[in-house]
Design a protein around this motif. Structure first.
Motif, PDB file in Angstrom:
ATOM      1  N   ALA A 124       0.844  -1.196   0.000  1.00  0.00           N
ATOM      2  CA  ALA A 124       0.000   0.000   0.000  1.00  0.00           C
ATOM      3  C   ALA A 124       0.875   1.240   0.000  1.00  0.00           C
ATOM      4  O   ALA A 124       2.026   1.202   0.441  1.00  0.00           O
ATOM      5  CB  ALA A 124      -0.914  -0.002   1.233  1.00  0.00           C
ATOM      6  N   TYR A 128      -0.853   5.171   4.119  1.00  0.00           N
ATOM      7  CA  TYR A 128      -1.689   4.277   4.920  1.00  0.00           C
ATOM      8  C   TYR A 128      -1.063   4.119   6.302  1.00  0.00           C
ATOM      9  O   TYR A 128       0.161   4.163   6.457  1.00  0.00           O
ATOM     10  CB  TYR A 128      -1.809   2.908   4.268  1.00  0.00           C
ATOM     11  N   LYS A 130      -0.927   1.751   9.907  1.00  0.00           N
ATOM     12  CA  LYS A 130      -1.209   0.445  10.500  1.00  0.00           C
ATOM     13  C   LYS A 130      -1.292   0.572  12.016  1.00  0.00           C
ATOM     14  O   LYS A 130      -0.411   1.135  12.655  1.00  0.00           O
ATOM     15  CB  LYS A 130      -0.129  -0.573  10.142  1.00  0.00           C
ATOM     16  N   TYR A 137      -5.496   1.661   7.614  1.00  0.00           N
ATOM     17  CA  TYR A 137      -6.486   2.592   7.095  1.00  0.00           C
ATOM     18  C   TYR A 137      -5.821   3.812   6.461  1.00  0.00           C
ATOM     19  O   TYR A 137      -4.644   4.102   6.687  1.00  0.00           O
ATOM     20  CB  TYR A 137      -7.454   3.042   8.187  1.00  0.00           C
ATOM     21  N   ARG A 138      -6.633   4.522   5.689  1.00  0.00           N
ATOM     22  CA  ARG A 138      -6.192   5.782   5.077  1.00  0.00           C
ATOM     23  C   ARG A 138      -7.386   6.726   5.040  1.00  0.00           C
ATOM     24  O   ARG A 138      -8.479   6.343   4.614  1.00  0.00           O
ATOM     25  CB  ARG A 138      -5.686   5.540   3.657  1.00  0.00           C
TER      26      ARG A 138
END
Length: 254
Positions: A124, A128, A130, A137-138
């Motif tokens: 990714a 993003y 972690k 998520y972003r």
């Protein structure tokens, strides 16, 4: 609804330019700056565009998962039978995954997944984040106001995808947003964690690891332990209260 535990259940130039150096490194740790953090939880910024996630389950479940995955995703699993895959094979599997996502019309900047035995590398972009739980998520838009609390009702739209970028569910196509109360364990654990610090008007992509995902089996959309990806738009947050009229009791949210 796909997100409920009780429910039955392309690639852009940016993706092509992602680094092929698959490191399990993270830089720094800290809390989100959106004002809705859980201080007991640490977030990690993705470095070199890759994250390594191990599926920690019993050997018997792993064997079953491998068999099912081989049927559902033969292109990926056939090239990921050993943990020590050489760089050439890694690049080949990555390109295959990208090709499949392109055929499935996956959205821009969609993450890639490389399976090596029972481990999965998530590829990714660097923006993003972690979390310590494994959730990735972003934020596309942060939103305003307060974050939802247990007992409050959230109204949201979502589009759900599997690892190959195939759309598996969408409230937009259903024509109405989803509504659910927080804290009653009605949502997939990773999904509820992913929206718990969002604000109304926020838009976020959530990558849910298998350990935080839904149950698998014939009654769900998910036939093997895989990552799921959700694009979420949080529309509103409502307070709820219980009302009782005679022998009748219900919860009203507004």
């Amino acid at each position: 609804m796909l997100l409920l535990l009780s429910s039955p259940s392309s690639s852009s130039s940016l993706m092509q330019s992602l680094p092929l150096k698959f490191l399990c490194a993270v830089q720094g740790q800290g809390e989100s700056n959106h004002g809705c953090t859980n201080k007991n939880q640490k977030d990690y910024i993705v470095q070199d565009g890759s994250i390594l996630q191990s599926e920690k389950v019993l050997r018997r479940k792993l064997m079953l998962s491998a068999l099912v995955t081989a049927v559902v995703f033969p292109t990926l699993s056939s090239d990921a039978k050993t943990k020590n895959m050489n760089p050439y094979n890694e690049k080949r599997v990555l390109q295959q995954n990208r090709n499949i996502q392109k055929q499935n019309n996956a959205p821009d900047d969609f993450p890639n997944f490389i399976r090596e035995g029972f481990e999965v590398k998530v590829i990714a972009p660097d923006d993003y984040i972690k979390r310590g739980s494994g959730l990735i998520y972003r934020d596309f838009e942060v939103g305003t106001g307060d974050c939802p609390k247990d007992g409050q009702q959230v109204t949201f739209h979502y589009v759900g995808y599997n690892e190959s970028g195939r759309r598996i569910d969408s409230t937009y196509l259903q024509g109405s947003p989803a509504k659910i109360r927080m804290g009653n364990k009605a949502l997939v654990p990773g999904f509820e964690e992913g929206i718990s610090d969002m604000k109304a008007g926020g838009k976020r992509r959530i990558i849910i690891p298998p350990d935080l995902g839904p149950p698998v089996g014939p009654s769900t959309f998910f036939s093997s332990k895989q990552f799921e990806v959700f694009d979420v738009e949080l529309l509103s947050i409502q307070n709820c209260e219980r009302r009782t009229i005679g022998f009748y009791s219900d919860v009203v949210c507004n």
